[in-house]
Structures are given as structure tokens and as C-alpha cells.
Design a protein around this motif. Sequence first.
Motif, PDB file in Angstrom:
ATOM      1  N   UNK A 103     -31.619  -6.775 -22.729  1.00 29.19           N
ATOM      2  CA  UNK A 103     -30.937  -7.328 -21.561  1.00 29.19           C
ATOM      3  C   UNK A 103     -31.832  -7.312 -20.324  1.00 29.19           C
ATOM      4  N   UNK A 104     -32.613  -6.248 -20.153  1.00 27.29           N
ATOM      5  CA  UNK A 104     -33.511  -6.178 -19.000  1.00 27.29           C
ATOM      6  C   UNK A 104     -34.559  -7.279 -19.062  1.00 27.29           C
ATOM      7  N   UNK A 105     -35.069  -7.563 -20.271  1.00 29.91           N
ATOM      8  CA  UNK A 105     -36.080  -8.605 -20.422  1.00 29.91           C
ATOM      9  C   UNK A 105     -35.473 -10.002 -20.285  1.00 29.91           C
ATOM     10  N   UNK A 106     -34.203 -10.155 -20.692  1.00 33.44           N
ATOM     11  CA  UNK A 106     -33.541 -11.466 -20.639  1.00 33.44           C
ATOM     12  C   UNK A 106     -32.930 -11.745 -19.273  1.00 33.44           C
ATOM     13  N   UNK A 107     -32.698 -10.707 -18.478  1.00 32.34           N
ATOM     14  CA  UNK A 107     -31.995 -10.874 -17.198  1.00 32.34           C
ATOM     15  C   UNK A 107     -32.664 -11.890 -16.269  1.00 32.34           C
ATOM     16  N   UNK A 108     -34.005 -11.974 -16.195  1.00 30.73           N
ATOM     17  CA  UNK A 108     -34.599 -12.996 -15.310  1.00 30.73           C
ATOM     18  C   UNK A 108     -34.226 -14.423 -15.693  1.00 30.73           C
ATOM     19  N   UNK A 109     -34.026 -14.679 -16.994  1.00 27.79           N
ATOM     20  CA  UNK A 109     -33.600 -16.013 -17.403  1.00 27.79           C
ATOM     21  C   UNK A 109     -32.187 -16.307 -16.905  1.00 27.79           C
ATOM     22  N   UNK A 110     -31.299 -15.329 -17.043  1.00 28.56           N
ATOM     23  CA  UNK A 110     -29.927 -15.520 -16.552  1.00 28.56           C
ATOM     24  C   UNK A 110     -29.934 -15.645 -15.033  1.00 28.56           C
ATOM     25  N   UNK A 111     -30.813 -14.881 -14.376  1.00 24.15           N
ATOM     26  CA  UNK A 111     -30.903 -14.964 -12.918  1.00 24.15           C
ATOM     27  C   UNK A 111     -31.295 -16.366 -12.470  1.00 24.15           C
ATOM     28  N   UNK A 149     -24.805 -20.209 -26.034  1.00 27.35           N
ATOM     29  CA  UNK A 149     -25.561 -19.071 -25.504  1.00 27.35           C
ATOM     30  C   UNK A 149     -24.792 -18.298 -24.443  1.00 27.35           C
ATOM     31  N   UNK A 150     -23.729 -18.883 -23.881  1.00 27.72           N
ATOM     32  CA  UNK A 150     -22.923 -18.143 -22.907  1.00 27.72           C
ATOM     33  C   UNK A 150     -22.103 -17.045 -23.581  1.00 27.72           C
ATOM     34  N   UNK A 151     -22.073 -17.035 -24.921  1.00 25.27           N
ATOM     35  CA  UNK A 151     -21.348 -15.983 -25.627  1.00 25.27           C
ATOM     36  C   UNK A 151     -22.124 -14.663 -25.659  1.00 25.27           C
ATOM     37  N   UNK A 152     -23.405 -14.671 -25.277  1.00 29.42           N
ATOM     38  CA  UNK A 152     -24.151 -13.422 -25.152  1.00 29.42           C
ATOM     39  C   UNK A 152     -23.464 -12.550 -24.108  1.00 29.42           C
ATOM     40  N   UNK A 153     -23.075 -11.307 -24.434  1.00 28.78           N
ATOM     41  CA  UNK A 153     -22.332 -10.477 -23.474  1.00 28.78           C
ATOM     42  C   UNK A 153     -23.013 -10.324 -22.122  1.00 28.78           C
ATOM     43  N   UNK A 154     -24.343 -10.364 -22.103  1.00 26.84           N
ATOM     44  CA  UNK A 154     -25.076 -10.229 -20.842  1.00 26.84           C
ATOM     45  C   UNK A 154     -24.682 -11.314 -19.852  1.00 26.84           C
ATOM     46  N   UNK A 155     -24.410 -12.525 -20.335  1.00 27.38           N
ATOM     47  CA  UNK A 155     -24.140 -13.643 -19.436  1.00 27.38           C
ATOM     48  C   UNK A 155     -22.870 -13.396 -18.630  1.00 27.38           C
TER      49      UNK A 155
END
Length: 501
Positions: free
Chosen positions: A279-287, A319-325
Motif C-alpha cells: 500500500x505504501x508503494x502504491x499510494x503515490x499512484x492513488x494520490x 481496480x477501485x475494488x482494491x481496499x487501499x482505494x
Amino acid sequence: MRLGIDFGTTRTIVSVVDRGNYPVVSFEDQHGDSVDHFPSVAALVEGRLVFGFDALAAARAGAPLVRSFKRALAAGSVRPDATVRVGEADVPLADLVTGFLRALREALASASTLADVDPEAPLEAMVAVPAHAHSAQRLLTLDAFAAAGFTVVGLLNEPSAAAFEYTHRQARTLNARRTRVVVYDLGGGTFDASLVQVADLAHEVESSLGINRLGGDDLDAVLADLARAAAGDPVLDAAGSTALLDEARAAKESLSPQSRRIPLRVGTTDVVVDVDDFYAAAAPLIARTVEALEPLLGSADAAGLEAAQVAGLYLVGGSSELPLVARELRARFGRRVKRSPHAAASTAIGLAIAADPESGFRLTDRLSRGFGVFRDADAGAQLAFDPLIRRDQRTSPDAEVTVTRRYRAAHNLGVFRFVEHARLGASGEPTGDVVPLEPVFFPFDRTLRDAADPAGIPVVRTGEGPLIQEEYRVDARGVITATLTDLEDGYSVTRRLGTSA
């Protein structure tokens, strides 16, 4: 029979119009199980392309597999003769997409919940493209569906279709104080968002935006990189890298809010990736997707939703089903964030609603991309940009947009360097995501009209020339046609922009 078809980067989903209901079509996979999608993949078997579940089976037997070929449609340089590498072969992109859609049509007729329907019945399809799709992408998509045997009844932007599904399902959230919906669409290859004004069954898209290459594929790559690092960065061949990406995709899709560890296999090594690290590595993409919402709302937070009278920020796309989103968006926007109960199928359902003449839903959309032309100035020594159509130009299924200009030609040759753009800079020239279209040459000097290579003719100033008319038509699907005419002798050139013909 009327269908809504969401041709996706990783999965294609179909919904059918059925007496006011819009069920998602199930397909029979290679194991005989029922699944709610048709895989958007192709493989090369002894020089022949196979698609969908057949392609997955062929890949397990060693055939070269290509995923996410829809992303090639979004490339700014794409042309009808563009190719995609499949194993050792260069396959025309148009043939690849058309072949895939033919396979989809065959699967609908023989291995889906529609298999009992009359095989001779015409299949009328409402189809979708990303909100920021350029003309070539729209044209290639439309032509491929038609060549595959579908009758295309309309082309909608993906988030605009998903807004229909929101209203169909969440109408109670809309009231006199909250009249808008923001559709947040994170798919396998692209991110789109639209701000939609809703008045009963009438939808008006006020603004749309998108990021052409950001989606689930990129999240898969992040997870695969973490797994590779955990295994000591081994060297993997093409098959090993593909297998790792496939495993990362499957692991990502199985994550729940309670997940803590992600087991993966890298070559012959088993590793475990901590969910928090992923999640930490993917967070910039969601940001990046959150930042992209700011132009729609004024501020990317709950205050922006309130000021814009937004009833809900609606999460759609697989991809919005990823809990991080949902976690990141709820932290920023609050409880007004709502995920579609059918996030992956929301666009297909919305398309089916739009295809149903009895649904009563109406849509006024926006182009989402501006259009203009660079013209020669100072006898060809300089270029000046002329904006022709704004990105917020309204479109509707019932009318075309027409822009007409007339002038006296001042040069021997008109070289029309058309571009589509995401926005204009302070200088009035296109900036950001700029897509050049095939240039059009128009001889103002009538002695040049038989020239074999107009591109080789130098542009010179000639003084007062013939009276010229430019006409630009935008149809309901967002496709632009340019017609250039010498009004004094009737000579005319017409081009559907985004093609070379």
C-alpha cells in the motif's frame, strides 16, 4: 438484442437489456465454470491469433500471450496501421482488436448466458471509450466493433455510462441540495473521472478528465517489483516475468481489508510481501488520481464535494475494488464515497441502460479534449495555433456540433496540423497531453492539385487567393470530420480525423 459492452484493458464485460433489467452476461471459461467477463487477451498459436479463454489456455502451453493491448489504442501516435508485438510477430492493432471482438461475439453466441438466443438476431451494442480518448482511439474502436459484426448504436465515455448505473441504483442520494455525482473510474489501464449534473433521468456531464496510463496494470507492476526485491532481484526471462505479473494480479484482486500478507512466487522462490508495504508503494499512484479530481471540484477534499453539491463520489472500475482505494478516498472525502456493488461491471450496466430506449435516461456529454490546428504564418517561417473546439463543448446523441470558418487564402498551400489537447496554456497553445493527428494538405494554388507529394512543396505567400471554407463536424460519438472547400470552384477535401484516409 441490445447490449452494453465495456471493452476493458484486462477484462471485457457485457450487460444485456432485458425488460427494464440489465443483468451482466456470464461466460463459460476453459474449465466449464461461469465467470462474469471475457478476458481481454490474445495469443499466437502456429501463426494464428486466439483470444479470451482460448488465449489463456494457449499461453499455459507456451504460446506467446499479449495482455492489455487496449492500451495501444490510447497511444498518441496510434494510426490504423499501428502494430503490436505478439511473440515474434508484429500484428496490426486493428486486426488484433477486431479479432478479439469477433471472438467475443462468438462466445456470446455459443458459450454465454445468451447462447440460447437466436444466433441470427442482430447484436446492437452501446460501447464505451475512456473519457479522454482521442479521435483515432474512438475511430479504431468503432471500426473494430463494426467489422466484428456488432451494430454500434452509440459510443459513450466510460464514466458517463457509469453515472447512469449510479442513478439507477442510488437515486435516493440525490436531492435539491446535492444534484451532482463524481464518477471515479479506475480500470485496468486508465483512470477517468467525470462531474455529472443529474435532474431526474437527465444527465449532463459538466467536466471530464483522465490519466491515459494509470490503472490496475501499474498496481500489479508495483506488487511484482516488491516481490522481486524480496527474492533478491533474480533475473527472470519473459515467461517468468509474465508469470510473476499474473500472480501479482491475482493476489491483488484477492486482497480484503483484513489482509496482512501477500504470498507470491518469484521464479522458484517463495516470498511474502507485507500488505502495508504494498500500500505504501502504491499510494503515490492513488494520490495522482486524487490530485486529478481537483479541477472538477475546486479542492480535492470533503469541502470540494460540499461546494460542488456532490451527492456521491462513486467508485467504479475493477481496480477501485482494491481496499487501499476506498480507504484513501474516504480519508480525504469522508462518508460520501460510495463504491458500486458491481464496480467492475458498472460501466457495462450503464451502457445497457443507455442502449435501452425504454429507460428514459438522457445524456448531454462534453468532448473532454480540445481540438485545434497549427497554421503556417510568415510564409511558413512560423506556426500559429488556432483553437477550433473547446474541451468542454457539449455533445448529445441527437445533434452534431459544427464549426465553420471562411477566409481568403494567402499562401499557395494549406498545411493543417491538427491536434487534440487536454488544455491550453497561458500563451493559448496546447499543453499537457497533446495528440497530433494526421496532417491534411489543401492546395490553395489550383495548379498544385495534381501534385504527387504535397508534403514536399514549400509554403510561400501568394497574396489574395480563393475563398476557402473550413467546416468541422463533431458527431455524437466525439469523432471529428474536417471538410475543406474552395468555394469558387467547388474543390473539396474531407477527412475523418484520426485516420490517414
